[in-house]
Design a protein around this motif. Structure first.
Motif, PDB file in Angstrom:
ATOM      1  N   CYS A  34      27.081  39.065  46.833  1.00  0.00           N
ATOM      2  CA  CYS A  34      27.938  39.773  45.878  1.00  0.00           C
ATOM      3  C   CYS A  34      28.236  41.176  46.398  1.00  0.00           C
ATOM      4  CB  CYS A  34      27.255  39.896  44.520  1.00  0.00           C
ATOM      5  SG  CYS A  34      27.365  38.420  43.529  1.00  0.00           S
ATOM      6  N   ALA A  35      27.193  41.839  46.924  1.00  0.00           N
ATOM      7  CA  ALA A  35      27.388  43.214  47.415  1.00  0.00           C
ATOM      8  C   ALA A  35      28.397  43.224  48.558  1.00  0.00           C
ATOM      9  CB  ALA A  35      26.060  43.812  47.863  1.00  0.00           C
ATOM     10  N   ILE A  36      28.236  42.315  49.545  1.00  0.00           N
ATOM     11  CA  ILE A  36      29.142  42.333  50.697  1.00  0.00           C
ATOM     12  C   ILE A  36      30.546  41.952  50.268  1.00  0.00           C
ATOM     13  CG2 ILE A  36      29.462  41.563  53.062  1.00  0.00           C
ATOM     14  CD1 ILE A  36      26.575  40.644  53.027  1.00  0.00           C
ATOM     15  N   TYR A  37      30.643  40.916  49.426  1.00  0.00           N
ATOM     16  CA  TYR A  37      31.954  40.476  48.937  1.00  0.00           C
ATOM     17  C   TYR A  37      32.637  41.613  48.212  1.00  0.00           C
ATOM     18  CZ  TYR A  37      35.506  37.744  46.484  1.00  0.00           C
ATOM     19  OH  TYR A  37      36.697  37.263  46.016  1.00  0.00           O
ATOM     20  N   PHE A  38      31.864  42.288  47.351  1.00  0.00           N
ATOM     21  CA  PHE A  38      32.463  43.345  46.553  1.00  0.00           C
ATOM     22  C   PHE A  38      32.998  44.467  47.435  1.00  0.00           C
ATOM     23  CE2 PHE A  38      32.565  47.173  44.074  1.00  0.00           C
ATOM     24  CZ  PHE A  38      33.197  46.749  42.934  1.00  0.00           C
TER      25      PHE A  38
ATOM     26  N   LEU B 231      41.907  36.343  52.484  1.00  0.00           N
ATOM     27  CA  LEU B 231      41.732  36.219  53.937  1.00  0.00           C
ATOM     28  C   LEU B 231      40.490  36.975  54.413  1.00  0.00           C
ATOM     29  CD1 LEU B 231      43.063  35.218  56.559  1.00  0.00           C
ATOM     30  CD2 LEU B 231      44.207  37.409  56.703  1.00  0.00           C
ATOM     31  N   VAL B 232      40.340  38.218  53.930  1.00  0.00           N
ATOM     32  CA  VAL B 232      39.246  39.058  54.419  1.00  0.00           C
ATOM     33  C   VAL B 232      37.893  38.519  53.969  1.00  0.00           C
ATOM     34  CG1 VAL B 232      38.228  41.357  54.201  1.00  0.00           C
ATOM     35  CG2 VAL B 232      40.665  41.119  54.619  1.00  0.00           C
ATOM     36  N   CYS B 233      37.808  38.076  52.703  1.00  0.00           N
ATOM     37  CA  CYS B 233      36.501  37.706  52.164  1.00  0.00           C
ATOM     38  C   CYS B 233      36.116  36.259  52.459  1.00  0.00           C
ATOM     39  CB  CYS B 233      36.464  37.951  50.667  1.00  0.00           C
ATOM     40  SG  CYS B 233      36.723  39.667  50.264  1.00  0.00           S
ATOM     41  N   GLY B 234      37.023  35.488  53.074  1.00  0.00           N
ATOM     42  CA  GLY B 234      36.750  34.080  53.330  1.00  0.00           C
ATOM     43  C   GLY B 234      35.471  33.845  54.112  1.00  0.00           C
ATOM     44  N   THR B 235      35.266  34.637  55.160  1.00  0.00           N
ATOM     45  CA  THR B 235      34.076  34.465  55.999  1.00  0.00           C
ATOM     46  C   THR B 235      32.810  34.685  55.192  1.00  0.00           C
ATOM     47  OG1 THR B 235      35.411  35.411  57.735  1.00  0.00           O
ATOM     48  CG2 THR B 235      33.081  35.144  58.187  1.00  0.00           C
ATOM     49  N   ILE B 236      32.831  35.733  54.359  1.00  0.00           N
ATOM     50  CA  ILE B 236      31.660  36.063  53.549  1.00  0.00           C
ATOM     51  C   ILE B 236      31.342  34.905  52.609  1.00  0.00           C
ATOM     52  CG2 ILE B 236      30.789  37.676  51.830  1.00  0.00           C
ATOM     53  CD1 ILE B 236      32.897  39.677  53.041  1.00  0.00           C
ATOM     54  N   TYR B 237      32.411  34.378  51.973  1.00  0.00           N
ATOM     55  CA  TYR B 237      32.206  33.325  50.991  1.00  0.00           C
ATOM     56  C   TYR B 237      31.716  32.033  51.643  1.00  0.00           C
ATOM     57  CZ  TYR B 237      32.825  31.575  46.318  1.00  0.00           C
ATOM     58  OH  TYR B 237      32.591  31.108  45.071  1.00  0.00           O
ATOM     59  N   MET B 238      32.293  31.694  52.785  1.00  0.00           N
ATOM     60  CA  MET B 238      31.888  30.454  53.453  1.00  0.00           C
ATOM     61  C   MET B 238      30.432  30.531  53.896  1.00  0.00           C
ATOM     62  SD  MET B 238      34.152  28.206  53.400  1.00  0.00           S
ATOM     63  CE  MET B 238      35.260  28.558  52.083  1.00  0.00           C
TER      64      MET B 238
ATOM     65  N   MET C 198      28.141  34.232  40.800  1.00  0.00           N
ATOM     66  CA  MET C 198      28.854  35.254  41.572  1.00  0.00           C
ATOM     67  C   MET C 198      30.143  35.645  40.848  1.00  0.00           C
ATOM     68  SD  MET C 198      29.827  35.210  45.510  1.00  0.00           S
ATOM     69  CE  MET C 198      30.671  36.529  46.305  1.00  0.00           C
ATOM     70  N   ALA C 199      30.846  34.640  40.299  1.00  0.00           N
ATOM     71  CA  ALA C 199      32.098  34.949  39.596  1.00  0.00           C
ATOM     72  C   ALA C 199      31.825  35.849  38.401  1.00  0.00           C
ATOM     73  CB  ALA C 199      32.773  33.655  39.148  1.00  0.00           C
ATOM     74  N   ILE C 200      30.733  35.574  37.672  1.00  0.00           N
ATOM     75  CA  ILE C 200      30.417  36.399  36.495  1.00  0.00           C
ATOM     76  C   ILE C 200      30.115  37.831  36.924  1.00  0.00           C
ATOM     77  CG2 ILE C 200      28.708  36.782  34.673  1.00  0.00           C
ATOM     78  CD1 ILE C 200      28.437  33.744  34.451  1.00  0.00           C
ATOM     79  N   ILE C 201      29.305  37.975  37.997  1.00  0.00           N
ATOM     80  CA  ILE C 201      28.889  39.322  38.397  1.00  0.00           C
ATOM     81  C   ILE C 201      30.073  40.124  38.922  1.00  0.00           C
ATOM     82  CG2 ILE C 201      27.520  40.562  40.102  1.00  0.00           C
ATOM     83  CD1 ILE C 201      25.334  38.546  39.592  1.00  0.00           C
ATOM     84  N   ILE C 202      30.847  39.524  39.833  1.00  0.00           N
ATOM     85  CA  ILE C 202      32.009  40.246  40.370  1.00  0.00           C
ATOM     86  C   ILE C 202      32.997  40.547  39.247  1.00  0.00           C
ATOM     87  CG2 ILE C 202      33.975  40.078  41.956  1.00  0.00           C
ATOM     88  CD1 ILE C 202      31.488  40.367  43.513  1.00  0.00           C
ATOM     89  N   GLY C 203      33.196  39.561  38.357  1.00  0.00           N
ATOM     90  CA  GLY C 203      34.119  39.767  37.246  1.00  0.00           C
ATOM     91  C   GLY C 203      33.680  40.910  36.346  1.00  0.00           C
ATOM     92  N   THR C 204      32.371  40.971  36.034  1.00  0.00           N
ATOM     93  CA  THR C 204      31.879  42.024  35.151  1.00  0.00           C
ATOM     94  C   THR C 204      32.052  43.400  35.780  1.00  0.00           C
ATOM     95  OG1 THR C 204      30.208  40.438  34.442  1.00  0.00           O
ATOM     96  CG2 THR C 204      29.922  42.705  33.732  1.00  0.00           C
ATOM     97  N   VAL C 205      31.689  43.509  37.070  1.00  0.00           N
ATOM     98  CA  VAL C 205      31.776  44.819  37.712  1.00  0.00           C
ATOM     99  C   VAL C 205      33.237  45.253  37.833  1.00  0.00           C
ATOM    100  CG1 VAL C 205      31.246  46.135  39.780  1.00  0.00           C
ATOM    101  CG2 VAL C 205      29.623  44.487  38.936  1.00  0.00           C
ATOM    102  N   MET C 206      34.123  44.317  38.188  1.00  0.00           N
ATOM    103  CA  MET C 206      35.533  44.674  38.301  1.00  0.00           C
ATOM    104  C   MET C 206      36.108  45.037  36.937  1.00  0.00           C
ATOM    105  SD  MET C 206      36.604  45.125  41.141  1.00  0.00           S
ATOM    106  CE  MET C 206      38.320  45.487  40.853  1.00  0.00           C
ATOM    107  N   PHE C 207      35.652  44.330  35.896  1.00  0.00           N
ATOM    108  CA  PHE C 207      36.110  44.633  34.541  1.00  0.00           C
ATOM    109  C   PHE C 207      35.689  46.045  34.142  1.00  0.00           C
ATOM    110  CE2 PHE C 207      34.941  44.356  29.923  1.00  0.00           C
ATOM    111  CZ  PHE C 207      36.234  44.459  29.456  1.00  0.00           C
TER     112      PHE C 207
END
Lengths: 196, 234
Positions: A19-23, A49-56, A71-80
Motif C-alpha cells: 500500500c505504501a509503495i503503491y500510494f 501503467l506506473v503502478c502495474g509492476t507494484i501491483y503484479m 488494499m482498495a479500502i486502505i488506498i480509498g480511505t487515504v485518498m478520500f
C-alpha cells in the motif's frame, strides 16, 4: 477469524508495505499529471501503467482472499481523506470488490485474470475524476482555488461529457499495459533475485 | 500540570476537521484563524521551532498574494500564485500532519484503533503503511545516489524519451529493497508475538484529558464558522 480467510499477520504486513509503495507511486504520478491540463486526461491511464509492476508483485507475494479488497479500502480511505470526494471511497469499494472476485477466481495465479483484475482496480481513479461531471460547480470552485482560472478553463474545455468514457478506456488500457509490463519485469528481475 | 498531549482519536478528529474547513475559497481572515490554531497546537507540543517556521511561511505567502501578485505579471505571477495561493491551501493540513506524525507513536495509533474496534485486517496494514512512507523515501534517496554514481540520471528528459526504461530503473531497485525490508519487519513483529490469538496488552495508556476537550471544542467552533461562511463540501 484468521483461519477462515487465511490472512496471517505476515500477509497483513505485506499488504501495508505494498500500500505504501503503491500510494507513493500513484501520488507522484498524479502530481506530475496535475502540472499540465492535457496530462490531466491521461492521469488514470498513467497511474495504471506506473503502478502495474507494484501491483503484479503484490499479487505474487500474498495470494490470499481479501488482499485486493483490503488494499482498495486502505488506498480509498487515504485518498478520500486527501481529496474529500466521497466518490473516491465509493468507487474504490466497488472496483475493489470486482477486482477481488476476478483475481481470486483465478486463485491469484492466472496471469490474464490478474491483469484484468488490476485493470478493473485502476478504474478507482475514475471515482474522483467523475466529480468533474457530476459536481461540476464544486470541482470548478475547488480547482480555481488551488490551480488558478486559466488551468480550470483549460480542463473544462477538454472534458466534454464523452471524455469520461475516453478516460475510462485509458484507465483500462493503462492497467492492462501496466500489468503486462509488471509481469515481464517480474520475470526479468524479481524471479532472479528471489523476491517473487 | 500534565504536559500537553492529545489522545490519538482527538488527532484523528483534528485531521478530519482541518480537512473539512479548508475546502473551498474561504476568506483570508478565517484562514488566518485556522493557521494560528494549528500553529498554537504545534507550539504547545513543544515544537516551537517548527511552529515559528510555519507562521513565517504563512506570512510570506500572504505577502506574496497581497503585495507581489499585483505588481507582477505573466509567468512570474503564475509561479508566485502557485506558491502563495495553491500551496497555502495545504498549509494547515501540513502543519497538523507534522504535529500528528511527530507526536504519535505507531503503538499509540494502533491502541487507539483497537479501542475504536477497527478489525485487525485494517489496523496492521494501516500502521505498516505509515511506518513505511519514510522508508520508501530513504530507499529512493539511496537509489538515486547509486544511479548518479553510475551516470544514470532521472530527469524530465529521460522520462519523456525513455519512459519505460526510466520506470524500470526506478521501480525494480525500489521494490527489491522495500519488499526485503518488509520481510524483515514481519519477522521482527512475529518474534514479538503480533500473531498470537489472545488479546494484546498495550504499554500506551490512551485516555481523554482536558486538552482533548479544548481541541474538540475548538474544532466544533471552526466547523460552525465554516458552515456559517457557506463554503462546505459535497
Amino acid at each position: 477469524m484468521e483461519k477462515k480467510n487465511g490472512l496471517e499477520v505476515k500477509d497483513l504486513i505485506n499488504i501495508g508495505v505494498f500500500c505504501a509503495i503503491y500510494f507513493v507511486a500513484m501520488f507522484i504520478t498524479g502530481m506530475v499529471c496535475r502540472t499540465l491540463p492535457i496530462l490531466f486526461i491521461f492521469m488514470p491511464g498513467l497511474i495504471g501503467l506506473v503502478c502495474g509492476t507494484i501491483y503484479m508483485l503484490f499479487l505474487t507475494k500474498v495470494k490470499k482472499k481479501g488482499m485486493v479488497l483490503i488494499m482498495a479500502i486502505i488506498i480509498g480511505t487515504v485518498m478520500f481523506a486527501i481529496n474529500k470526494m466521497w466518490l473516491t471511497l465509493a468507487m474504490s469499494l466497488i472496483v475493489g470488490i470486482l477486482a477481488e472476485i476476478i483475481i481470486s477466481s483465478g486463485s491469484f495465479k492466472d496471469r490474464k485474470k490478474n491483469i484484468l483484475g488490476y485493470a478493473v482496480y485502476t478504474c478507482w481513479t475514475m471515482g474522483p475524476m467523475a466529480t468533474i461531471w457530476l459536481y461540476r460547480d464544486w470541482f470548478i470552485n475547488k480547482m480555481t482555488s488551488t490551480g488558478g482560472q486559466a488551468y480550470v478553463d483549460a480542463i473544462m474545455q477538454i472534458t466534454p461529457g464523452w471524455m469520461f468514457f475516453v478516460m475510462l478506456a485509458f484507465a483500462l488500457a493503462g492497467g492492462v499495459a501496466g500489468g503486462f509490463l509488471g509481469n515481464s519485469l517480474i520475470r526479468k528481475h524479481f524471479k532472479k533475485s528471489g523476491i517473487a | 500540570m500534565k504536559s500537553f498531549c492529545l489522545d490519538p482519536r482527538t488527532k484523528l478528529v483534528l485531521i478530519v476537521v482541518i480537512n473539512l474547513v479548508m475546502v473551498t475559497d474561504i476568506p483570508c481572515w478565517f484562514e488566518s484563524i485556522i493557521v494560528s490554531f494549528c500553529v498554537l497546537l504545534l507550539f504547545l507540543s513543544q515544537k516551537s521551532a517548527a511552529a515559528f517556521k510555519y507562521m513565517i511561511l504563512f506570512l510570506v505567502m500572504i505577502a506574496g498574494e497581497k503585495v507581489l501578485m499585483p505588481v507582477t505579471s505573466g509567468g512570474v505571477q503564475v509561479i508566485i500564485g502557485l506558491f502563495s495561493m495553491m500551496f497555502r491551501k495545504f498549509l494547515p493540513l501540513i502543519i497538523i500532519l507534522h504535529l500528528v506524525i511527530s507526536t504519535t507513536r505507531v503503538s499509540e495509533f494502533s491502541a487507539a484503533m483497537e479501542k475504536m474496534h477497527v478489525p485487525k485486517e485494517i489496523i496492521i496494514p494501516f500502521s505498516v503503511m505509515f511506518r513505511f512512507f519514510p522508508t520508501v523515501h530513504e530507499e529512493w534517496d539511496a537509489i538515486r545516489d547509486a544511479m548518479k554514481m553510475r551516470g544514470i540520471g532521472i530527469s524530465a528528459g529521460n522520462m519523456i524519451t525513455e519512459p519505460i526504461h526510466t520506470l524500470e530503473y526506478i521501480l525494480v531497485p525500489l521494490l527489491n529493497s522495500t519488499v526485503r525490508i518488509g520481510e524483515e519487519l514481519s519477522a521482527a513483529s512475529l518474534a514479538r508475538g503480533l500473531d498470537t490469538p489472545e488479546g494484546r496488552t498495550n504499554f500506551c495508556r490512551i485516555g481523554w484529558s482536558g486538552y482533548d476537550l479544548f481541541v474538540i471544542a475548538a474544532c466544533v467552533i471552526l466547523l460552525l464558522l465554516s458552515a456559517g461562511i457557506g463554503s462546505f463540501i459535497l
